[in-house]
Design an enzyme around this catalytic site. Structure first.
Site, short mmCIF file in Angstrom:
data_model
loop_
_atom_site.label_atom_id
_atom_site.label_comp_id
_atom_site.label_asym_id
_atom_site.label_seq_id
_atom_site.Cartn_x
_atom_site.Cartn_y
_atom_site.Cartn_z
N HIS A 1 -0.31 -13.76 19.30
CA HIS A 1 0.14 -13.62 20.39
C HIS A 1 1.81 -13.05 20.18
O HIS A 1 2.79 -13.68 20.01
CB HIS A 1 0.71 -14.92 20.98
CG HIS A 1 1.24 -15.07 22.30
ND1 HIS A 1 1.30 -14.15 23.11
CD2 HIS A 1 2.04 -16.12 22.99
CE1 HIS A 1 2.27 -14.37 24.04
NE2 HIS A 1 2.64 -15.66 23.90
N CYS B 1 6.66 -14.14 27.75
CA CYS B 1 5.25 -13.73 27.28
C CYS B 1 4.61 -12.93 28.20
O CYS B 1 3.61 -12.49 28.10
CB CYS B 1 4.64 -15.23 26.96
SG CYS B 1 5.36 -16.16 25.77
N1 COA Z 1 -3.25 -21.43 14.34
C1 COA Z 1 -3.85 -21.44 13.09
N2 COA Z 1 -3.42 -21.46 12.07
C2 COA Z 1 -2.03 -21.33 11.97
C3 COA Z 1 -1.22 -21.39 13.40
C4 COA Z 1 -2.00 -21.25 14.49
N3 COA Z 1 -1.17 -21.21 15.51
N4 COA Z 1 0.08 -21.14 13.04
C5 COA Z 1 0.16 -21.09 11.62
N5 COA Z 1 -1.11 -21.12 11.14
C6 COA Z 1 -1.30 -21.10 9.71
C7 COA Z 1 -0.83 -20.07 8.83
O1 COA Z 1 -1.86 -19.02 8.84
C8 COA Z 1 -0.65 -20.90 7.57
O2 COA Z 1 -2.11 -20.88 6.92
P1 COA Z 1 -2.12 -20.56 5.46
O3 COA Z 1 -1.05 -22.00 4.80
O4 COA Z 1 -3.33 -20.78 5.14
O5 COA Z 1 -1.32 -19.25 4.99
C9 COA Z 1 -0.21 -22.25 7.93
O6 COA Z 1 -0.96 -22.50 9.26
C10 COA Z 1 1.24 -22.43 7.94
O7 COA Z 1 1.73 -21.50 8.64
P2 COA Z 1 3.40 -21.13 9.07
O8 COA Z 1 3.56 -19.92 9.55
O9 COA Z 1 4.18 -21.95 7.92
O10 COA Z 1 3.23 -22.29 10.48
P3 COA Z 1 4.46 -23.19 11.14
O11 COA Z 1 4.43 -24.50 10.98
O12 COA Z 1 5.57 -22.52 10.66
O13 COA Z 1 4.25 -22.50 12.54
C11 COA Z 1 3.47 -23.23 14.73
C12 COA Z 1 3.15 -23.12 13.36
C13 COA Z 1 2.40 -23.93 15.58
C14 COA Z 1 4.83 -24.01 15.12
C15 COA Z 1 3.83 -21.71 15.16
O14 COA Z 1 2.89 -20.88 15.06
C16 COA Z 1 4.32 -21.66 16.71
O15 COA Z 1 5.72 -22.08 16.80
N6 COA Z 1 3.49 -21.30 17.41
C17 COA Z 1 3.79 -21.38 19.12
C18 COA Z 1 4.38 -20.07 19.38
C19 COA Z 1 4.92 -20.06 20.94
O16 COA Z 1 5.43 -20.73 21.33
N7 COA Z 1 4.63 -19.09 21.42
C20 COA Z 1 5.17 -18.74 22.80
C21 COA Z 1 3.90 -19.42 23.76
S1 COA Z 1 4.56 -19.78 25.30
#
Ligand code: COA
Length: 405
Positions: A348, A102
C-alpha cells in the site's frame, strides 16, 4: 516510447471529445515493497514507460498528466509534485497533482476520466506514486495521521488504532469471531503469492494471523496493510486501442466520489462507510443508468487497508449482506476479490494504490471478464472513490449496453 499517433483531424480539434468514452489503453506498475534503490522519479518513470509501451504512444501524445501522491511534500519537503513526475518522464505539458490521503490514486484516476469526458484532451496519463520506506516508522505513522481528524491526532490515534475501533465495533455488532476476521487477509496473501509484483508473495494461515503481534488491540500485524514504495500508471484515452495486436477494449464506464466527516468520532456508523455507498451510487448511475451492479461485477479490487475495512467494503458495495462478509468470502456468487493481493499483501504505497487497483482490474478484464470495480478509501472513510470498468471489446461503439441506459 512506441510510435507517434496520427495528427488530430480538424473536426476532432474543434468538436473535441465532450462526454467521450474513456478507454484504458495502457497500464504499468512497479513492484510494490521496500525498494531501497528507487526514488519517486525512478519508480514513476518505470511505471509510465510500461504504460506508454502498452498504449503504443509517446510522451508527446499526452494531453495532461495527473499525479496521485500523499506524502512527498511531508517526507521529503518537496512540493509541486506533478512537475516532479513530469520532469522525471520528460513531459512539459499540463500537469496537476491530487491529494486525498490513501484515496489520492483513485482521485487521480477520476480527474483523468473527467478530463477526457469534458473534452479537455484525448490522452491522459495518470500516475500514482509513493516512497514511504525511507522514513522511520514514527515519521510514517505521524504523516499518515495527518489524514485523520484533528482531535484524533491530538489524542495520538494512529490509523491502526482508529481501524481497531471499527474492528471492535464490527466484531461486537455482528458477533464475528477472531478466526472469521482473519479470513480476508489469508485470501489476499493467497492471491499475492502468484503476483510477482506483490510485496508479500507468500501465503499465510488463520493461525498465523491470530498469533501475529498485536499492533492496536484487536488489530494484529497480519490484519494490516504494510508500509510500501511503488508506482502505477494508466493511459486513459478517448480512443480505443489503435493497434490490431491489442484488440481488447477496456472502458471506464462509471466513476463516483463520496465523502463523510474527517473524524471517525463524528460518524454515524463505525461498521459501514457512507462515502463508499455514495461513490458507488454515482458510479453505478454513470455506468448503467440504474443502481445495483454487484451481481454483474466479476472482479473487484477493494480497499482492505485493515481486515475490517475489506469486510465493510464488501458489504457497502452490495456483494453481501450486512455483517455477512466473512461468511461470504468463498461463495460462488462472489466476484474475484483483490487478485493483486489487495493492499494487505500486494502493498500500500498510498498514492499509488488507487491507480494500481484500476491497473489490476483492467488486466483481469483483458483475460475475458466483462465487469470490474475498484474502491479506494481516504482516511477512515472520509473519502471514497469507486470506478466501474467494462470490457467492451465485442460491442459496437456508441451502441447501448444491453442491460441499461
Ligand atoms: N503484513 C505482513 N508482514 C508485515 C507487515 C504487514 N502489514 N508489516 C511488516 N511486516 C513484516 C516485515 O516484512 C518484517 O518481516 P521480516 O522480519 O521477516 O523482515 C516484519 O514484519 C517487521 O517489519 P517492520 O517494518 O519492522 O514492521 P513495523 O512493526 O515497523 O510495522 C505496521 C508494522 C503494521 C505497524 C506497519 O506496517 C503499519 O503501520 N501499517 C499500517 C500502514 C497504514 O496505516 N497505512 C494507511 C492505511 S489507512
Amino acid at each position: 516510447v512506441g510510435v507517434k499517433q496520427e495528427p488530430r483531424t480538424k473536426k476532432q480539434e474543434t468538436n473535441n471529445y465532450w462526454a467521450q468514452q474513456v478507454f484504458v489503453v495502457g497500464t504499468g506498475m512497479t513492484r510494490f515493497g521496500e525498494l531501497w534503490g528507487e526514488s519517486v522519479e525512478s519508480m514513476a518513470k518505470a511505471a509510465v514507460e510500461e504504460a506508454l509501451g502498452e498504449a503504443k504512444i509517446s510522451v508527446a501524445d499526452i494531453d495532461a498528466l495527473i499525479v496521485g501522491n500523499m506524502l512527498l511534500p511531508m517526507l521529503e519537503n518537496r512540493a509541486h509534485v506533478a512537475r516532479v513526475v513530469a520532469d522525471a518522464i520528460g513531459y512539459t505539458g499540463p500537469a496537476l497533482a491530487v491529494e486525498a490521503a490513501c484515496a489520492s490514486g483513485g482521485m487521480a484516476v477520476q480527474q483523468g476520466v473527467m478530463f477526457i469526458r469534458s473534452g479537455m484532451g484525448r490522452n491522459v496519463l495518470v500516475v500514482g506514486v509513493e516512497k514511504m520506506t525511507d522514513a522511520d516508522g514514527a515519521t510514517i505513522a505521524r504523516g499518515l495521521m495527518g489524514a485523520g481528524g484533528e482531535e484524533e491526532q491530538l489524542a495520538g490515534a494512529t490509523f491502526p488504532a482508529l481501524y481497531a475501533l471499527m474492528h471492535q465495533a464490527y466484531q461486537h455488532t455482528y458477533k464475528i469471531d477472531d478466526e472469521a476476521m482473519a479470513g480476508i487477509a489469508v485470501m489476499s496473501h493467497c492471491h499475492a503469492a502468484s503476483n510477482p509484483l506483490a510485496q508479500f508473495q507468500k501465503g499465510i494461515t488463520v493461525e498465523a494471523v491470530l498469533k501475529s503481534p498485536l499492533v492496536a488491540d484487536p488489530i494484529r500485524l497480519l490484519h494490516c496493510s504494510p508500509v510500501s514504495d511503488g508506482a502505477s500508471a494508466l493511459i486513459l484515452s478517448a480512443e480505443k486501442t489503435r493497434t490490431k495486436k491489442q484488440d481488447t477494449n477496456i472502458e471506464i464506464v462509471g466513476s463516483g466520489l463520496g465523502g463523510d466527516t474527517l473524524a471517525l468520532s463524528k460518524r454515524k456508523s463505525l461498521t459501514s462507510m457512507k462515502a463508499t455507498k455514495q461513490a458507488l451510487r454515482q458510479a453505478e448511475l454513470m455506468a448503467q443508468g440504474k443502481l445495483g451492479i454487484a451481481d454483474k461485477v466479476e472482479v473487484v479490487e477493494l480497499h482492505d487497508c485493515f481486515s475490517v475495512a475489506g469486510y465493510i467494503a464488501l458489504e457497502d458495495l452490495g456483494f453481501c449482506g450486512v455483517g455477512e462478509a466473512s461468511k461470504c468470502l468463498s461463495n460462488k456468487s462472489m466476484p474475484l476479490i483483490n487478485p493483486s493481493g489487495g493492499l494487505k499483501a500486494c502493498g500500500h504505497p498510498v498514492g499509488a494504490t488507487g491507480v494500481k487497483q484500476v491497473v489490476a482490474v483492467a488486466r483481469e478484464l483483458r483475460k475475458g471478464k466483462k465487469w470490474g470495480l475498484t474502491q479506494n478509501v481516504g482516511g477512515t472513510g472520509a473519502t471514497a472513490v469507486v470506478h466501474v470498468l467494462r470490457n467492451t471489446s465485442h460491442e459496437v461503439r456508441g451502441a447501448k449496453y444491453e442491460e441499461g441506459i
